[in-house]
Design a protein around this motif. Sequence first.
Motif, short mmCIF file in Angstrom:
data_model
loop_
_atom_site.label_atom_id
_atom_site.label_comp_id
_atom_site.label_asym_id
_atom_site.label_seq_id
_atom_site.Cartn_x
_atom_site.Cartn_y
_atom_site.Cartn_z
N THR A 42 64.50 4.39 -17.12
CA THR A 42 64.09 3.40 -16.00
C THR A 42 63.80 2.01 -15.93
O THR A 42 64.65 0.97 -15.15
CB THR A 42 62.41 4.56 -15.10
OG1 THR A 42 63.35 5.69 -15.31
CG2 THR A 42 62.18 3.93 -13.83
N ALA A 43 63.18 1.21 -16.67
CA ALA A 43 62.65 -0.25 -16.89
C ALA A 43 64.21 -0.85 -17.16
O ALA A 43 64.44 -1.86 -16.36
CB ALA A 43 62.20 -0.11 -18.33
N GLY A 72 57.82 3.00 -15.86
CA GLY A 72 59.02 2.45 -16.11
C GLY A 72 59.51 1.57 -15.18
O GLY A 72 60.19 -0.06 -15.02
N GLY A 93 60.70 6.78 -19.79
CA GLY A 93 60.60 4.45 -19.26
C GLY A 93 61.10 3.70 -20.08
O GLY A 93 61.72 3.14 -19.05
N VAL A 137 58.63 0.55 -24.20
CA VAL A 137 59.33 0.35 -22.61
C VAL A 137 59.81 -0.69 -22.46
O VAL A 137 60.36 -1.11 -21.56
CB VAL A 137 58.18 1.25 -21.60
CG1 VAL A 137 57.44 0.06 -21.31
CG2 VAL A 137 59.20 1.61 -20.43
#
Length: 273
Positions: free
Chosen positions: A234-235, A10, A231, A49
Amino acid sequence: MTVLHAFLLGIIQGLTEFIPVSSTAHLLISQTILNIPADDAMFSFLGIVQLGTIVSLLAFYWKDLLSIIKATLDPSALLRTGFRRSTPDRDLGFYIIIATIPALLAGYLLKDAVESMFRQPMLQASIRLFSAAILLTLAELLTRKNRVLASMMWLDALIVGLFQIISVFPGASRSGTTISGGMFRGFDRPSAARFAFLMSVPVMLAAGGYEMVDVLKMPNLGEFLPLLAVGFVTAAVVGWFAIKWLIDYLSKRSLYVFAVYCVVLGTVVFFLQ
């Protein structure tokens, strides 16, 4: 894949989706280093993601996107001004549609070929990194960079959209190819980057939505969802900061540093595959 793997991927996705060094190439390299199988689950993870970085774009450009959507789709505005009297936001909305069509068609028609390339992740990452380096260098060397986004015409949008087809293939830099495409049409770096990011929204949504359908069919969906969530979030967070940094950077500096980075990393990957 573990939660830590999803978190690391991520971060990598968020950093490299918008910085023109190829997010997919970095994810493919990381996948190999972390010893994650190149299977259907991984392919779906890479697609989903990307939706996290869509959230980054929506958060960063929400005022622009809201104005563009309203101007493009609002029936009352069309009745008041007529189809022949354009506004900057309405024009930009139609240009985004024009630029989106080539990549959507390519993604649909080349889906099987693209998926097969993920079976050789390191080789594909190396090839695309070298390609990105060449494209970024040519964009700096051969372009005037003296146009602003307000001067865009439909042919500019179509040509930049054709450049976006390259990003359908694994390891190609979406931001790198579309920013370069804009620069080849004479746009300055910030204008090329702004249009590249705005035009990527429909394609990334379509790609993520398509993968979501496959994810919902997975037999072990309950186990896979926490990894996707890690993921995705976070991304999204990392991607917002990456966009802000890159826009500031391109207002003052060139793309050469990213081209050099791609050459160095591509060489290392090629000899380590």
